[in-house]
Design a protein around this motif. Structure first.
Motif: not given
Lengths: 576, 181
Positions: B116, A259, A246-248, B119, B33
């Motif tokens: 995230i 993200g 879910t980086f973006f 991720s 982030y």
């Protein structure tokens, strides 16, 4: 380190090693040229489909419309429209301009103009082309997918480019293709930078290099530094799409972390702004040289031009934020980016003034390469000036994402680079293929292209100023824009005209390739190193590595006595 | 310096600059982030067990040491070869530990799609691992041509060594920023 590591490689004998897996920079340059011209045609057709839709919404595209869009009776459907402008941008930037300007001219000119026998790493060069080829194949496959190719714009901003906006495989293949192309560009860049630094002929200092080489060299440096940034961006995009990261994708920040869709925009433009200069620098270099060659006098302030291009290269890395003024950036940042952006005007104005200084009082020969170069001076001037409105925050907030932006970047990136590329093709065609192109057809091609292109892009500036938003399938459902239909029709007719005149070029190109008169060793009477050897050059370019004794633009020297108005770089500078 | 040394050294430098930009971009993303998150790791997520990443850090550091020794003892071909073999083995061991680490993450319930935090953990270590695979390929290639008669063997060794140290350095930075900090 001039002098170099110049071995003579054995000449290949089989068809396969000669034309397919060739290590010869001249063959690889031609491979890139065919590749680029193919995609230029494809991207151009897409542009016509887009323009047709904007001028005649709801009217079937003539002739091939029914084949391409059978379900909608030849009308371009909205989803295909989004796909078309996405792929038009992607193809033109990565698969047409880059291969022609950097791949073809870079490979062809760098070793020949600096007096080397080949690139520093011939195998890497070969791999660079075949990675580009693979990337092109992936992109073409994505066009045939059931859900269509990528349609999130060439910038592929999330969330348009995530699985939410693009459920199909097209966007994934787009990311893969761009990544592969990035590998190819980086390989090329490593090669170009090393070649220019280590393989210059003895006696050739950096300021004795033709400005073409300066442009290509600076481009390669930017490529090596900034293409990997986009590489990282598209890898993360691919991970998001394929593996579910879910980086973006924005989520609940407390529980899942968060993200960030805007992060992609930052990454994209950190690459994207240098990319603009990656595309234009080779054209600047070519034009700087050609203006001098065809004005029969030395390039005015050649050193200043080279340094100004270097300054632009450095500044180009610091201004990317001007693409993102409307993303709720803090005013402190927008003001800083605006100031830095405006600073680029200074070096740009320096070399632009040098261009004018070069042709001032020259005895100009209006051969086709010169016509195209003068065309670049004109369209780049317009492109640069319209950039000021977009670099300024206050005006950009209104002009952002209108056709004014489209007009501006087409003037700088499309028109200038296209004309610069044609200038280069007309200029080096005799050296590349040993044949002359037809001058009459070249001039017809120039005027058709020049008039058509200004009709298209100036028209875009006008409709953009009139408030027409880009990327809308049918803008005329808005009542306020309906009065722009006539200008849009004019733009489309100009585009069709411009497209039609490219047929003249294609005919000229292939006819000259077969039937053109044989080119002499130095048809343009200029003194850079590639013109001291036969056209086309032999496999190892130089039997004896030349020794450079003067600069590349020694034309019109009054002390010259031998009936020539130029001297070769291998000759001692004639003094009175 | 010899010409081939300068030429190939410059080429490798450009490759390393490109690689640096790729990983710098990732770390820039991580910084954003991390600073914009209200809690890191996010609420309800246990911090990651650092034992395996620590092991892989030590492994890659040792492999870098042996790579360095390969060049130091270049004159003694046999010793140099042994060092190179050790480097290669440690490199493969590094990949093994990374796989164990991914398995551990998975069994602790932290899946790729869990947000995230995971991720970043999976994505960044994958991208690094992909480069380690490239590094291993270049080590295998070097091992295959590692004969005294090979032309410019010292240059080849030096450039592979630079690339391998680069991968080690990137991993150390990742270890410090992703797991320790």
């Amino acid at each position: 380190m001039s002098g170099g590591f110049n071995e003579i490689h054995p000449e290949p004998t089989t068809f396969w090693s000669k034309y397919i897996i060739s290590f010869d920079h001249k063959v690889i340059a031609k491979q890139f040229l065919w590749y680029g011209i193919f995609f230029l045609g494809l991207g151009g057709m897409m542009a016509l489909l887009i323009r047709w839709t904007l001028a005649y919404p709801g009217v079937p595209f003539p002739v091939i419309g029914n084949i391409l869009f059978p379900d909608s009776a030849g009308i371009v459907p909205p989803d295909s429209y989004a796909m078309l402008f996405t792929m038009h941008g992607t193809i033109m930037i990565f698969y047409a301009i880059t291969p022609i300007l950097i791949g073809a001219f870079g490979n062809y000119c760098i070793p020949l103009m600096i007096g080397a026998r080949d690139m520093a790493f011939p195998m890497l060069n070969m791999l660079s082309f075949w990675f580009a080829f693979l990337s092109g194949v992936v992109l073409l496959i994505s066009l045939g997918l059931p859900l269509g190719a990528a349609a999130g714009g060439w910038t592929s901003y999330p969330t348009l480019s995530t699985l939410i906006g693009q459920p199909g495989l097209g966007q994934t293949l787009w990311s893969l293709a761009i990544f592969l192309f990035g590998i190819s560009s980086t390989m090329g860049a490593v090669n170009y930078v090393t070649t220019v630094i280590t393989l210059r002929a003895p006696g050739m200092g950096y300021f004795d290099m033709p400005l073409t080489i300066w442009g290509l060299w600076l481009t390669a440096i930017l490529n090596a530094i900034f293409v990997p940034v986009l590489g990282a961006g598209v890898i993360l995009l691919m991970l998001d799409r394929v593996f579910g990261t879910t980086f973006f994708l924005a989520g609940a920040s407390a529980t899942a972390g968060n993200g960030d869709p805007v992060l992609f925009q930052h990454v994209f433009w950190i690459f994207g702004h240098p990319e603009v200069y990656i595309l234009i620098l080779p054209a600047w270099g070519i034009v700087s040289d050609l203006l001098s060659f065809f004005s029969r006098k030395p390039a005015f302030g050649a050193k200043a031009t080279a340094l100004a291009m270097t300054a632009v290269t450095i500044l180009s890395t610091l201004v990317y934020g001007h693409h993102m003024f409307t993303t709720q950036m803090s005013p402190l940042l927008t003001q800083s980016f605006m100031t830095l952006t405006m600073t680029i005007s200074i070096p740009s104005a320096i070399f632009f003034a040098n261009w004018l200084g070069t042709i001032w009082k020259g005895s100009i020969r209006f051969d086709s390469p010169m016509l195209f170069s003068l065309g670049v001076v004109f369209v780049f001037g317009l492109g640069g000036l319209t950039g000021l409105h977009l670099g300024t925050v206050t005006t950009d907030l209104y002009l952002h994402d209108t056709y004014f932006v489209v007009g501006h970047f087409h003037y700088t990136m499309a028109a200038s680079v296209l004309l610069g590329g044609f200038a280069g093709i007309y200029f080096w065609f005799p050296k590349m293929f040993g044949k002359m192109m037809n001058e009459m057809m070249a001039k017809i091609h120039f005027w058709g292209t020049m008039i058509g292109l200004n009709g298209v892009f100036f028209g875009m500036l006008m409709v953009g100023y009139g408030g027409m938003h880009r990327r809308i399938y049918n803008p005329f459902i808005y009542e306020s824009l309906q009065r722009l239909i006539p200008i849009n029709t004019f733009i489309t007719l100009s585009a069709i005209m411009m497209g039609a005149f490219q047929i003249v070029f294609v005919i000229n190109f292939f006819y000259s390739l077969k039937k053109g008169p044989k080119a002499s060793q130095n048809p343009w009477e200029v003194g850079t190193l590639e013109w001291t050897i036969p056209s086309p050059p032999v496999h190892h370019n130089y039997d004896v590595i030349p020794v450079v004794k003067c600069g590349p633009h020694e034309l019109g020297n009054p002390n010259l006595k031998n009936g020539r108005d130029f001297q070769y770089q291998t000759e001692e500078l004639v003094q009175g | 310096m010899r010409r081939s040394e300068i030429q190939h050294g410059l080429g490798m430098t450009m490759v390393l600059i490109s690689g640096t930009m790729l990983f710098a971009t990732l770390l820039m993303g991580y910084a954003i982030y991390r600073t914009s998150a209200t809690a890191w790791p996010p609420m309800g997520t246990e911090p990651v067990n650092v034992v395996l990443p620590l092991l892989s850090t030590l492994t890659i550091l040792f492999s870098s040491y042996f790579m360095h020794q390969t060049r130091v003892q270049f004159a003694d071909h046999k010793k140099a070869k042994m060092n190179l073999d050790t480097t290669l083995c440690l490199g493969i061991l590094f990949m093994g530990i990374q796989m164990l680490f991914w398995n551990e993450l998975k069994s602790s319930g932290l899946l790729v799609g869990s947000g995230i935090f995971s991720s970043v953990l999976y994505g960044f270590t994958w991208i690094h691992a992909a480069h380690v695979v490239l590094g291993l390929c270049s080590l295998v290639w070097l091992r295959l041509v590692f004969k005294p008669a090979t032309r410019n063997l010292d240059v080849k060794l030096l450039n592979v060594e630079k690339f391998w140290h680069f991968l080690g350095a990137v991993w150390v930075i990742m270890f410090l920023t992703l797991f320790v900090l």
